[in-house]
Design a protein around this motif. Structure first.
Motif, PDB file in Angstrom:
ATOM      1  N   LEU A   5      30.643 -44.673 -34.745  1.00 52.66           N
ATOM      2  CA  LEU A   5      30.608 -43.232 -35.016  1.00 52.66           C
ATOM      3  C   LEU A   5      29.233 -42.782 -35.502  1.00 52.66           C
ATOM      4  O   LEU A   5      28.866 -41.616 -35.368  1.00 52.66           O
ATOM      5  CB  LEU A   5      31.676 -42.895 -36.070  1.00 52.66           C
ATOM      6  N   ASP A   6      28.466 -43.721 -36.064  1.00 53.09           N
ATOM      7  CA  ASP A   6      27.147 -43.370 -36.586  1.00 53.09           C
ATOM      8  C   ASP A   6      26.047 -43.421 -35.529  1.00 53.09           C
ATOM      9  O   ASP A   6      24.902 -43.065 -35.820  1.00 53.09           O
ATOM     10  CB  ASP A   6      26.785 -44.280 -37.771  1.00 53.09           C
ATOM     11  N   TYR A   7      26.380 -43.893 -34.315  1.00 56.47           N
ATOM     12  CA  TYR A   7      25.373 -43.882 -33.246  1.00 56.47           C
ATOM     13  C   TYR A   7      25.291 -42.490 -32.630  1.00 56.47           C
ATOM     14  O   TYR A   7      26.319 -41.893 -32.293  1.00 56.47           O
ATOM     15  CB  TYR A   7      25.732 -44.893 -32.146  1.00 56.47           C
ATOM     16  N   GLN A   8      24.065 -42.006 -32.434  1.00 50.41           N
ATOM     17  CA  GLN A   8      23.884 -40.688 -31.804  1.00 50.41           C
ATOM     18  C   GLN A   8      24.532 -40.629 -30.427  1.00 50.41           C
ATOM     19  O   GLN A   8      25.116 -39.620 -30.043  1.00 50.41           O
ATOM     20  CB  GLN A   8      22.393 -40.379 -31.660  1.00 50.41           C
ATOM     21  N   THR A   9      24.399 -41.724 -29.659  1.00 50.79           N
ATOM     22  CA  THR A   9      24.959 -41.715 -28.301  1.00 50.79           C
ATOM     23  C   THR A   9      26.479 -41.515 -28.338  1.00 50.79           C
ATOM     24  O   THR A   9      27.049 -40.895 -27.447  1.00 50.79           O
ATOM     25  CB  THR A   9      24.654 -43.038 -27.569  1.00 50.79           C
ATOM     26  N   GLN A  10      27.131 -42.052 -29.380  1.00 52.64           N
ATOM     27  CA  GLN A  10      28.582 -41.880 -29.510  1.00 52.64           C
ATOM     28  C   GLN A  10      28.901 -40.450 -29.940  1.00 52.64           C
ATOM     29  O   GLN A  10      29.847 -39.839 -29.438  1.00 52.64           O
ATOM     30  CB  GLN A  10      29.135 -42.898 -30.524  1.00 52.64           C
ATOM     31  N   GLN A  11      28.095 -39.928 -30.854  1.00 55.84           N
ATOM     32  CA  GLN A  11      28.308 -38.554 -31.324  1.00 55.84           C
ATOM     33  C   GLN A  11      28.149 -37.558 -30.176  1.00 55.84           C
ATOM     34  O   GLN A  11      28.861 -36.558 -30.102  1.00 55.84           O
ATOM     35  CB  GLN A  11      27.323 -38.235 -32.449  1.00 55.84           C
ATOM     36  N   MET A  12      27.212 -37.872 -29.263  1.00 56.28           N
ATOM     37  CA  MET A  12      27.001 -36.984 -28.111  1.00 56.28           C
ATOM     38  C   MET A  12      28.222 -36.967 -27.198  1.00 56.28           C
ATOM     39  O   MET A  12      28.401 -36.052 -26.395  1.00 56.28           O
ATOM     40  CB  MET A  12      25.770 -37.422 -27.319  1.00 56.28           C
ATOM     41  N   LYS A  13      29.061 -38.001 -27.292  1.00 56.97           N
ATOM     42  CA  LYS A  13      30.299 -38.013 -26.511  1.00 56.97           C
ATOM     43  C   LYS A  13      31.427 -37.302 -27.257  1.00 56.97           C
ATOM     44  O   LYS A  13      32.206 -36.564 -26.662  1.00 56.97           O
ATOM     45  CB  LYS A  13      30.710 -39.461 -26.201  1.00 56.97           C
ATOM     46  N   LEU A  14      31.517 -37.556 -28.568  1.00 59.43           N
ATOM     47  CA  LEU A  14      32.679 -37.083 -29.325  1.00 59.43           C
ATOM     48  C   LEU A  14      32.570 -35.626 -29.768  1.00 59.43           C
ATOM     49  O   LEU A  14      33.550 -34.876 -29.700  1.00 59.43           O
ATOM     50  CB  LEU A  14      32.894 -37.961 -30.560  1.00 59.43           C
ATOM     51  N   PHE A  15      31.391 -35.239 -30.266  1.00 56.45           N
ATOM     52  CA  PHE A  15      31.293 -33.909 -30.881  1.00 56.45           C
ATOM     53  C   PHE A  15      31.576 -32.783 -29.881  1.00 56.45           C
ATOM     54  O   PHE A  15      32.327 -31.851 -30.204  1.00 56.45           O
ATOM     55  CB  PHE A  15      29.932 -33.731 -31.572  1.00 56.45           C
ATOM     56  N   PRO A  16      31.003 -32.835 -28.658  1.00 52.74           N
ATOM     57  CA  PRO A  16      31.356 -31.765 -27.701  1.00 52.74           C
ATOM     58  C   PRO A  16      32.849 -31.751 -27.375  1.00 52.74           C
ATOM     59  O   PRO A  16      33.426 -30.685 -27.143  1.00 52.74           O
ATOM     60  CB  PRO A  16      30.528 -32.117 -26.458  1.00 52.74           C
ATOM     61  N   ALA A  17      33.480 -32.934 -27.371  1.00 52.27           N
ATOM     62  CA  ALA A  17      34.921 -32.992 -27.095  1.00 52.27           C
ATOM     63  C   ALA A  17      35.700 -32.282 -28.201  1.00 52.27           C
ATOM     64  O   ALA A  17      36.614 -31.486 -27.935  1.00 52.27           O
ATOM     65  CB  ALA A  17      35.375 -34.449 -26.970  1.00 52.27           C
ATOM     66  N   ILE A  18      35.322 -32.559 -29.454  1.00 51.02           N
ATOM     67  CA  ILE A  18      36.009 -31.926 -30.590  1.00 51.02           C
ATOM     68  C   ILE A  18      35.806 -30.413 -30.555  1.00 51.02           C
ATOM     69  O   ILE A  18      36.759 -29.632 -30.670  1.00 51.02           O
ATOM     70  CB  ILE A  18      35.484 -32.513 -31.927  1.00 51.02           C
ATOM     71  N   CYS A  19      34.548 -29.993 -30.365  1.00 47.28           N
ATOM     72  CA  CYS A  19      34.243 -28.551 -30.324  1.00 47.28           C
ATOM     73  C   CYS A  19      35.030 -27.862 -29.218  1.00 47.28           C
ATOM     74  O   CYS A  19      35.578 -26.768 -29.412  1.00 47.28           O
ATOM     75  CB  CYS A  19      32.758 -28.317 -30.054  1.00 47.28           C
ATOM     76  N   THR A  20      35.075 -28.499 -28.046  1.00 47.85           N
ATOM     77  CA  THR A  20      35.738 -27.875 -26.901  1.00 47.85           C
ATOM     78  C   THR A  20      37.238 -27.746 -27.151  1.00 47.85           C
ATOM     79  O   THR A  20      37.859 -26.761 -26.741  1.00 47.85           O
ATOM     80  CB  THR A  20      35.458 -28.692 -25.624  1.00 47.85           C
ATOM     81  N   ALA A  21      37.818 -28.733 -27.840  1.00 46.35           N
ATOM     82  CA  ALA A  21      39.248 -28.649 -28.161  1.00 46.35           C
ATOM     83  C   ALA A  21      39.519 -27.409 -29.017  1.00 46.35           C
ATOM     84  O   ALA A  21      40.459 -26.652 -28.756  1.00 46.35           O
ATOM     85  CB  ALA A  21      39.712 -29.912 -28.881  1.00 46.35           C
ATOM     86  N   TYR A  22      38.681 -27.182 -30.033  1.00 43.43           N
ATOM     87  CA  TYR A  22      38.853 -25.979 -30.863  1.00 43.43           C
ATOM     88  C   TYR A  22      38.645 -24.713 -30.039  1.00 43.43           C
ATOM     89  O   TYR A  22      39.419 -23.756 -30.129  1.00 43.43           O
ATOM     90  CB  TYR A  22      37.882 -25.996 -32.056  1.00 43.43           C
ATOM     91  N   ALA A  23      37.572 -24.712 -29.232  1.00 41.05           N
ATOM     92  CA  ALA A  23      37.258 -23.513 -28.441  1.00 41.05           C
ATOM     93  C   ALA A  23      38.420 -23.164 -27.517  1.00 41.05           C
ATOM     94  O   ALA A  23      38.822 -21.998 -27.410  1.00 41.05           O
ATOM     95  CB  ALA A  23      35.975 -23.731 -27.645  1.00 41.05           C
ATOM     96  N   LEU A  24      38.986 -24.188 -26.854  1.00 45.13           N
ATOM     97  CA  LEU A  24      40.096 -23.925 -25.932  1.00 45.13           C
ATOM     98  C   LEU A  24      41.348 -23.485 -26.690  1.00 45.13           C
ATOM     99  O   LEU A  24      42.109 -22.634 -26.221  1.00 45.13           O
ATOM    100  CB  LEU A  24      40.403 -25.168 -25.083  1.00 45.13           C
ATOM    101  N   HIS A  25      41.560 -24.073 -27.878  1.00 45.18           N
ATOM    102  CA  HIS A  25      42.732 -23.687 -28.666  1.00 45.18           C
ATOM    103  C   HIS A  25      42.693 -22.201 -29.010  1.00 45.18           C
ATOM    104  O   HIS A  25      43.668 -21.473 -28.794  1.00 45.18           O
ATOM    105  CB  HIS A  25      42.810 -24.521 -29.947  1.00 45.18           C
ATOM    106  N   PHE A  26      41.542 -21.755 -29.539  1.00 42.80           N
ATOM    107  CA  PHE A  26      41.460 -20.352 -29.959  1.00 42.80           C
ATOM    108  C   PHE A  26      41.398 -19.412 -28.751  1.00 42.80           C
ATOM    109  O   PHE A  26      41.911 -18.294 -28.798  1.00 42.80           O
ATOM    110  CB  PHE A  26      40.272 -20.149 -30.909  1.00 42.80           C
TER     111      PHE A  26
END
Lengths: 472, 472
Positions: free
Chosen positions: B329-350
């Motif tokens: 989770l502390d690798y930038q390359t992993q964050q680049m995969k996870l963070f957009p996924a999390i953001c998009t889930a919220y965006a689609l929910h609202f």
């Protein structure tokens, strides 16, 4: 059954000579050998059921795959496809197997990982001892490296192989849950042997990861030997004819002579010696698998693109001004999905062929003691293997381009996707590989800056380039 | 089982109040109702086996899903989740079903397509006749529109409903192979009724596509009625608990009164009348399904992102300079995969919530005879439904971010992907929807240019903007 008229018209309108194209793709001799292998598989009643794999539950699927494997083994003998040291035979076998199975089969790692490891890591005496038994399938093997908590970082593997001088044995041991061997293909149900990677420990000193030839199941009863707990890890996203497995070893003893000793040796008294060879040597069989994966991804994508293009020729939808529903192949939006898929399949095919050719050249150099091009090979295979992930993207676009019918297993594309997409994870996770390639490119660039001559594939880094434009 | 220490540490370090966030997502009342529905499903022994769906072959899976459906039907009664006209009950039922099943269940189209079609297309008398039988599941229904060769282009459907004045019946008929009804969920094995779309023909004149209430199987024996050939279309990429089916009708007669006559009527003597309503009225139930799909895609992505993020907190790989393997989770390359996924889930929910709110507002206007916002609703639902495909991309990125373990069904993500990815195809294929939205936007832009007031969601097109920069 008559050919669909829309398909027939498309074929009649093409100015591409299919025969010439086939020769360009596979070579004239290769094309005929490939055709022969496919015809043999196609006519063979024994493989009829493989077409219904996606309709079987896992146990039936595995049983059927194993039944077919035994027939395959007979056919490989019969057709002379069995000699593992000849590249043409290797390809012929590949053609035959790909005509019989969709995706990986239970003995895939036996041929693709176990035998190459014996050949690559064993001494001539060890090869003489183990190879004939592997080739006649008395030994059915796999390659055990990854553990439940350890994948890309090979040095982090926890399984130990502790030398016991008193009995001249290694004691293989799984120290805890995170060290359970996990994923090896064929381990779950099929194998009785493995080449197993473990930390070599001699009188308290750790010498790092080494390969061990390790019997797992009784050769007659197929029961796990005492000290061995082994099983299947069950359903995956795809490739369910393959029995990926787990393995727990409890103070399990193997003879000293089962360390594969081509590059590192342990003498009876526990003296450790090691040849001074580049680390890439140990990964040559993985490097080979990476070249194969590039070609395999081209083949998977070509299948999906062919299905989707044929479908798009047959499918008509939405009436135009003349009241006629055009072939969807004539819609720009459909072409934007299909054409990049077709182009990428060709690009990956020829990249894979060039890579195999480079691999063979460099392997020949290594045979002559020249290690200078190993970094280049690592950079090329890692980069292209990671880039070949693009095939999965295009396969999925092809699947969706068939609308609802692409979601049906009858289209064939779901299976192709589920099998192909593992390639971004196995034999080097793509993100990790890209980082390695990046690091490698920077090293080569530094060499270029200091005037050093770069190997052929990277020579472009030495070329003069216009000064970089400043960013706005 | 104690919580993994890395997970516990991540939670302790967070400054987000999980309870506040839950209330923001579902509303305070909604959050409690949702929790109640999940707790009820979770404690219920009857649903234990649904967790093993991915390990069953298709027949076992279907049998088990149907067994569960019967329990679900009892529970829906018991908990008062059954009234289909109240939005809160609809949501509660959705929460309960999503806790019980992963993905679509055999009666999904009964609730999501059949009942809404009766409500939306039937006269008050027809609703009174059919709805109680549908609600108590004496009628188990589906919605039959697509045919083997006809999907997006609804006008191209070939199934005919020819009026026979002498008997006051419609003769439903499948004229050829390309007209076989294909895909309706629940048709394969579960349904005894359908709302079926067919070309209405009266004395040789075609009046276009109309909805017919059509019995398919005997209510007691569940055998297909004479003139009805019906069956299952077998394995799909995902959603295999659902029995998508095919249907061939051979000069099959239904009473005149089974044309759903809210907007168009055929009198006993064959006189055709039609209300002058916007075409979007006929697609209101599909519009509703599109709003649901946006929210559903948010939910699927949220699950995948949660699994991948938790995995990334637990998984450690590759020793740093201090010899410690960091959480990936502390690798930038992993964050680049996870963070957009999390953001998009919220965006689609609202986005989904806003869309449902707009749908309810506009539906209320329609109830008061105001049709002015139907084009806006169509544009919004089509565009957001098509855009919500992005969820599948992120789910697949999440799956791959878990390395090999993401390929295992045990991770849960393969199922989520296989279920979710159908959303780009059903209820309007995405490419087709994007083209419709484009056309719609151009129309609105022209209206704006001519000074017309645009509806709220499109008002931005009227805003003054700086002159467009010329392209280089």
């Amino acid at each position: 059954m008559p050919t669909n008229t829309d398909i027939a018209a498309e074929r009649a309108n093409s100015n591409i000579n299919a025969r010439d194209l086939t020769f360009t793709l596979y070579g004239e001799d290769g094309a005929y050998r490939r055709k022969l292998a496919f015809e043999r598989a196609d006519k063979d009643q024994a493989f009829e059921k493989s077409k219904k794999f996606s309709l079987m539950d896992r146990d039936k699927l595995y049983d059927e795959a194993i039944r077919m494997e035994t027939v395959v083994a007979q056919r490989l003998q019969e057709y002379g496809y069995n000699n593992s040291k000849d590249i043409q035979t290797f390809l012929d076998r590949g053609y035959f197997l790909s005509a019989v199975f969709l995706g990986v089969h239970p003995f895939a790692i036996h041929f693709g990982g176990f035998i190459p490891s014996i050949l690559g890591q064993g001494t001539p005496e060890q090869i003489q001892e183990f190879l004939p038994k592997a080739e006649c399938m008395e030994y059915i093997g796999t390659y055990c490296q990854t553990e439940l908590s350890h994948g890309s970082f090979v040095r982090g593997l926890e399984t130990t192989a502790t030398y016991d001088k008193s009995t001249e044995e290694f004691i293989l041991h799984t120290p805890n849950l995170s060290a359970i061997k996990f994923w090896p293909g064929g381990l779950g149900r099929s194998c009785n042997y493995a080449v197993l990677m473990a930390q070599l420990v001699i009188t308290g000193k750790n010498y790092g990861i080494h390969p061990f030839m390790c019997q797992l199941r009784d050769l007659n009863t197929h029961q796990p030997l005492p000290g061995v707990e082994v099983g299947d890890i069950n359903y995956k996203f795809g490739g369910n004819a393959l029995d990926n497995g787990y393995l727990i070893l409890t103070h399990y003893r193997i003879p000293r002579t089962h360390l594969l000793m081509k590059y590192a040796q342990v003498s009876p008294d526990g003296t450790y010696t090691r040849q001074d060879v580049p680390p890439q040597i140990a990964y040559l069989s993985m490097t080979f698998l990476r070249t194969i994966l590039v070609t395999a991804s081209a083949s998977s994508l070509a299948k999906a693109a062919t299905i989707a293009t044929r479908y798009s020729a047959v499918r008509r939808q939405t009436a135009n001004r003349d009241g006629i529903e055009p072939q969807i192949l004539d819609y720009q939006t459909q072409q934007m999905k299909l054409f990049p898929a077709i182009c990428t399949a060709y690009a990956l095919h020829f990249s894979g062929a060039a890579l195999q050719s480079a691999y063979n050249d460099i392997l020949a150099s290594v045979g002559n003691g020249d290690m200078s091009r190993l970094s280049e090979l690592h950079c090329l295979t890692s980069g292209l293997k990671a880039y070949s992930d693009i095939s999965s993207h295009h396969i999925e676009v092809c699947r969706r381009s068939c609308g609802g019918h692409g979601y049906s297993h009858a289209s064939g594309i779901p299976d192709i996707y589920q099998q192909n997409v593992i390639n971004c994870t196995v034999e080097g996770e793509s993100t990790v590989l890209y980082l390695q390639v990046g690091r490698s490119l920077v090293k080569f660039l530094k060499k270029a800056d200091s005037g050093e001559k770069l190997p052929p594939a990277l020579a472009f880094l030495s070329e003069s380039s216009p000064p970089q434009q400043s960013l706005p």
